[in-house]
Design an enzyme around this catalytic site. Structure first.
Site, PDB file in Angstrom:
ATOM      1  N   LEU A 161      -9.323  13.967 -17.456  1.00 14.25           N
ATOM      2  CA  LEU A 161      -9.450  15.087 -16.812  1.00 14.25           C
ATOM      3  C   LEU A 161      -8.325  15.464 -15.720  1.00 14.25           C
ATOM      4  O   LEU A 161      -7.853  14.651 -15.196  1.00 14.25           O
ATOM      5  CB  LEU A 161     -10.831  15.065 -15.896  1.00 14.25           C
ATOM      6  CG  LEU A 161     -12.166  14.681 -16.720  1.00 14.25           C
ATOM      7  CD1 LEU A 161     -13.386  14.890 -15.749  1.00 14.25           C
ATOM      8  CD2 LEU A 161     -12.243  15.706 -17.918  1.00 14.25           C
TER       9      LEU A 161
ATOM     10  N   GLY B  62     -10.911  10.523 -19.236  1.00 19.11           N
ATOM     11  CA  GLY B  62     -11.595  11.700 -19.868  1.00 19.11           C
ATOM     12  C   GLY B  62     -10.785  11.480 -21.462  1.00 19.11           C
ATOM     13  O   GLY B  62     -11.345  12.009 -22.412  1.00 19.11           O
TER      14      GLY B  62
ATOM     15  N   ASN C 170     -11.150   4.310 -16.750  1.00 12.86           N
ATOM     16  CA  ASN C 170     -10.511   3.579 -15.572  1.00 12.86           C
ATOM     17  C   ASN C 170     -11.113   4.370 -14.064  1.00 12.86           C
ATOM     18  O   ASN C 170     -10.294   4.355 -13.038  1.00 12.86           O
ATOM     19  CB  ASN C 170      -8.910   3.914 -15.448  1.00 12.86           C
ATOM     20  CG  ASN C 170      -8.372   5.284 -15.759  1.00 12.86           C
ATOM     21  OD1 ASN C 170      -8.914   6.010 -16.225  1.00 12.86           O
ATOM     22  ND2 ASN C 170      -7.309   5.355 -14.941  1.00 12.86           N
ATOM     23  N   GLU C 171     -12.109   5.017 -14.292  1.00 13.97           N
ATOM     24  CA  GLU C 171     -12.868   5.861 -13.323  1.00 13.97           C
ATOM     25  C   GLU C 171     -12.549   4.909 -11.866  1.00 13.97           C
ATOM     26  O   GLU C 171     -12.441   5.591 -10.678  1.00 13.97           O
ATOM     27  CB  GLU C 171     -13.821   6.638 -13.508  1.00 13.97           C
ATOM     28  CG  GLU C 171     -13.822   7.657 -14.334  1.00 13.97           C
ATOM     29  CD  GLU C 171     -13.824   7.576 -15.842  1.00 13.97           C
ATOM     30  OE1 GLU C 171     -13.627   6.291 -16.205  1.00 13.97           O
ATOM     31  OE2 GLU C 171     -13.792   8.572 -16.571  1.00 13.97           O
TER      32      GLU C 171
HETATM   33  N1  CO8 Z   1      -4.598  15.292 -13.780  1.00 13.39           N
HETATM   34  C1  CO8 Z   1      -3.780  16.069 -12.990  1.00 13.39           C
HETATM   35  N2  CO8 Z   1      -2.108  15.739 -13.195  1.00 13.39           N
HETATM   36  C2  CO8 Z   1      -1.915  14.527 -13.759  1.00 13.39           C
HETATM   37  C3  CO8 Z   1      -2.838  13.562 -14.324  1.00 13.39           C
HETATM   38  C4  CO8 Z   1      -4.305  14.199 -14.367  1.00 13.39           C
HETATM   39  N3  CO8 Z   1      -5.220  13.238 -14.919  1.00 13.39           N
HETATM   40  N4  CO8 Z   1      -2.305  12.553 -14.811  1.00 13.39           N
HETATM   41  C5  CO8 Z   1      -0.963  12.757 -14.654  1.00 13.39           C
HETATM   42  N5  CO8 Z   1      -0.695  13.891 -13.993  1.00 13.39           N
HETATM   43  C6  CO8 Z   1       0.556  14.592 -13.486  1.00 13.39           C
HETATM   44  C7  CO8 Z   1       1.517  13.681 -12.611  1.00 13.39           C
HETATM   45  O1  CO8 Z   1       0.782  13.610 -11.292  1.00 13.39           O
HETATM   46  C8  CO8 Z   1       2.756  14.170 -12.769  1.00 13.39           C
HETATM   47  O2  CO8 Z   1       2.811  15.317 -11.888  1.00 13.39           O
HETATM   48  P1  CO8 Z   1       4.210  15.642 -11.243  1.00 13.39           P
HETATM   49  O3  CO8 Z   1       5.101  15.710 -12.432  1.00 13.39           O
HETATM   50  O4  CO8 Z   1       3.971  17.126 -10.565  1.00 13.39           O
HETATM   51  O5  CO8 Z   1       4.811  14.604 -10.326  1.00 13.39           O
HETATM   52  C9  CO8 Z   1       2.856  14.517 -14.415  1.00 13.39           C
HETATM   53  O6  CO8 Z   1       1.482  14.974 -14.558  1.00 13.39           O
HETATM   54  C10 CO8 Z   1       3.180  13.465 -15.098  1.00 13.39           C
HETATM   55  O7  CO8 Z   1       2.646  12.088 -14.761  1.00 13.39           O
HETATM   56  P2  CO8 Z   1       3.639  10.748 -14.748  1.00 13.39           P
HETATM   57  O8  CO8 Z   1       4.717  10.947 -14.193  1.00 13.39           O
HETATM   58  O9  CO8 Z   1       2.551   9.776 -14.161  1.00 13.39           O
HETATM   59  O10 CO8 Z   1       3.649  10.584 -16.436  1.00 13.39           O
HETATM   60  P3  CO8 Z   1       3.832   9.089 -17.188  1.00 13.39           P
HETATM   61  O11 CO8 Z   1       4.258   9.543 -18.722  1.00 13.39           O
HETATM   62  O12 CO8 Z   1       4.633   8.451 -16.339  1.00 13.39           O
HETATM   63  O13 CO8 Z   1       2.379   8.628 -17.195  1.00 13.39           O
HETATM   64  C11 CO8 Z   1       0.085   8.737 -17.404  1.00 13.39           C
HETATM   65  C12 CO8 Z   1       1.347   9.303 -17.938  1.00 13.39           C
HETATM   66  C13 CO8 Z   1      -0.252   7.447 -18.165  1.00 13.39           C
HETATM   67  C14 CO8 Z   1      -0.957   9.575 -18.213  1.00 13.39           C
HETATM   68  C15 CO8 Z   1       0.010   8.735 -16.059  1.00 13.39           C
HETATM   69  O14 CO8 Z   1       0.054  10.106 -15.544  1.00 13.39           O
HETATM   70  C16 CO8 Z   1      -1.510   8.407 -15.502  1.00 13.39           C
HETATM   71  O15 CO8 Z   1      -1.858   7.214 -15.400  1.00 13.39           O
HETATM   72  N6  CO8 Z   1      -2.272   9.397 -15.018  1.00 13.39           N
HETATM   73  C17 CO8 Z   1      -3.477   9.270 -14.425  1.00 13.39           C
HETATM   74  C18 CO8 Z   1      -4.507   9.271 -15.563  1.00 13.39           C
HETATM   75  C19 CO8 Z   1      -5.994   9.166 -14.720  1.00 13.39           C
HETATM   76  O16 CO8 Z   1      -6.102   8.247 -14.123  1.00 13.39           O
HETATM   77  N7  CO8 Z   1      -6.895   9.920 -15.140  1.00 13.39           N
HETATM   78  C20 CO8 Z   1      -8.150   9.902 -14.800  1.00 13.39           C
HETATM   79  C21 CO8 Z   1      -8.649  11.197 -14.514  1.00 13.39           C
HETATM   80  S1  CO8 Z   1     -10.406  11.229 -14.033  1.00 13.39           S
HETATM   81  C22 CO8 Z   1     -11.259  11.520 -15.553  1.00 13.39           C
HETATM   82  O17 CO8 Z   1     -10.649  11.635 -16.633  1.00 13.39           O
HETATM   83  C23 CO8 Z   1     -12.889  11.305 -15.571  1.00 13.39           C
HETATM   84  C24 CO8 Z   1     -13.391  11.607 -14.267  1.00 13.39           C
HETATM   85  C25 CO8 Z   1     -15.083  11.579 -14.515  1.00 13.39           C
HETATM   86  C26 CO8 Z   1     -15.585  11.301 -13.320  1.00 13.39           C
HETATM   87  C27 CO8 Z   1     -15.639  12.313 -12.297  1.00 13.39           C
HETATM   88  C28 CO8 Z   1     -16.733  12.070 -11.188  1.00 13.39           C
HETATM   89  C29 CO8 Z   1     -16.163  12.666  -9.816  1.00 13.39           C
END
Ligand code: CO8
Length: 300
Positions: A106, A151, A175-176
């Site tokens: 998400l 997500g 990993n929430e």
């Molecule tokens: N949402 C918004 N922005 C994101 C997300 C995300 N999920 N993931 C990454 N981004 C952004 C980063 O902040 C970064 O932004 P910027 O360029 O402006 O600095 C850009 O995308 C690129 O990210 P990375 O530099 O980290 O890219 P990498 O290729 O190094 O890594 C990954 C990619 C592995 C995907 C890494 O970005 C990561 O681990 N992201 C977080 C993923 C995460 O933890 N997602 C969980 C979201 S919550 C969810 O899905 C379910 C919630 C349901 C419960 C709700 C109840 C409240």
């Protein structure tokens, strides 16, 4: 009970009768026996349907990380609906056009500092996507060609079969907990239905992201293949699933998934309220902001 706009699995006619195709013309040179291909590309998702095989290829193409924003989720649901309503389509392979990332889950920015109306609309779109994908009467195969947290993992878990590129740098999981948030009950139910209660319980509590080989060992993904073989394998798996009569497979799928789908349908509004109450808390907003900052810091 079926949610508005979601097809009951058992309502679709057997696909055996659906895609009646004329035999190829004897005048057609063999090399030109190409399948009629219909494609529709939105901003964030590209879909190509090969009408002769009945298989659609859906590619996420929303750089940098295919995060599931409101716009993305809306396109996703519309694309699924279009395929579901197309009698020529029997199966869909879901993958990513963004290197190394299947989906980052998400879009966290959709859950930070927004209005109640926005949270409502966003959460409804998350629910809608899941109801459509988990309840799809098509065969759904996830070709996971990159990292797939939260997500993103839910999308893969909601498919009938998961094949992942055997790269230990790619990880997948719900990993929430690591973000200080809690996976909703229907994320949990979907997870439990794939890996079983004990593995789901441990993995959810720890907010584990499992490297591909571990994910395979846990049963979170069904198969690992070298990245260059991923699409070939996904097509072979799809062909195997499509070799069966659709109606029998669809009824079986309904039998396995209906209780979990019905549970969200029955509690949809309550689930939205819970999400809003939870996400609006100062402590949760703080956790999410800190997590976003951590992502940025890690980068620099
Ligand atoms: N949402 C918004 N922005 C994101 C997300 C995300 N999920 N993931 C990454 N981004 C952004 C980063 O902040 C970064 O932004 P910027 O360029 O402006 O600095 C850009 O995308 C690129 O990210 P990375 O530099 O980290 O890219 P990498 O290729 O190094 O890594 C990954 C990619 C592995 C995907 C890494 O970005 C990561 O681990 N992201 C977080 C993923 C995460 O933890 N997602 C969980 C979201 S919550 C969810 O899905 C379910 C919630 C349901 C419960 C709700 C109840 C409240």
């Amino acid at each position: 009970v079926c949610p508005p706009g979601v097809l009951p699995l058992c309502c679709r006619p057997p696909a055996w009768d659906r895609a009646t195709r004329p035999p190829p013309s004897p005048l057609q040179p063999p090399g030109l026996l190409l399948a009629p291909c219909r494609s529709f590309s939105n901003n964030r998702i590209q879909v190509e349907l090969d009408e002769s095989s009945g298989i659609a290829m859906m590619k996420f193409k929303s750089p940098p990380v295919n995060s599931l924003s409101l716009e993305f989720l809306t396109e996703f649901s519309i694309s699924l609906e279009k395929l579901e309503n197309n009698r020529a389509c029997r199966g869909v392979i879901i993958t990513s056009a963004v290197p190394k990332i299947f989906s980052s889950g998400l879009d966290i920015t959709e859950m930070c500092g927004k209005s109640m109306e926005h949270y409502t609309e966003f959460w409804r779109a998350v629910q809608e996507m899941w109801l459509r994908l988990y309840g799809s009467s098509m065969v759904t195969v996830a070709a996971v060609n990159g990292s797939s947290p939260a997500g993103g993992c839910l999308v893969a878990l909601s498919c009938d079969y998961r094949i992942m590129a055997e790269n230990p740098k790619f990880s997948i999981g719900l990993n929430e907990a690591q973000l200080g948030i809690v996976a909703p009950f229907w994320f949990k139910d979907t997870f439990v239905n794939v890996v079983g209660h004990r593995i789901a319980e441990r993995s959810l509590q720890l907010g584990s992201l499992h490297p591909a080989p571990e994910a395979h060992k846990l049963g979170l993904v069904d198969e690992l293949v070298p990245e260059e073989k991923l699409m070939e394998k996904a097509s072979a798996v799809m062909a195997q699933w499509l070799a069966l009569p659709d109606h029998a497979r669809q009824l079986t799928k309904t039998m396995m998934r209906k209780a979990v789908l019905d549970r969200l349908v029955a509690h949809r509004e309550e689930d939205i309220k819970n999400f809003i109450t939870f996400v609006s808390k100062d402590s949760i907003q703080k956790s999410l902001r800190m997590y976003m900052e951590m992502l940025k810091k890690r980068k620099s």
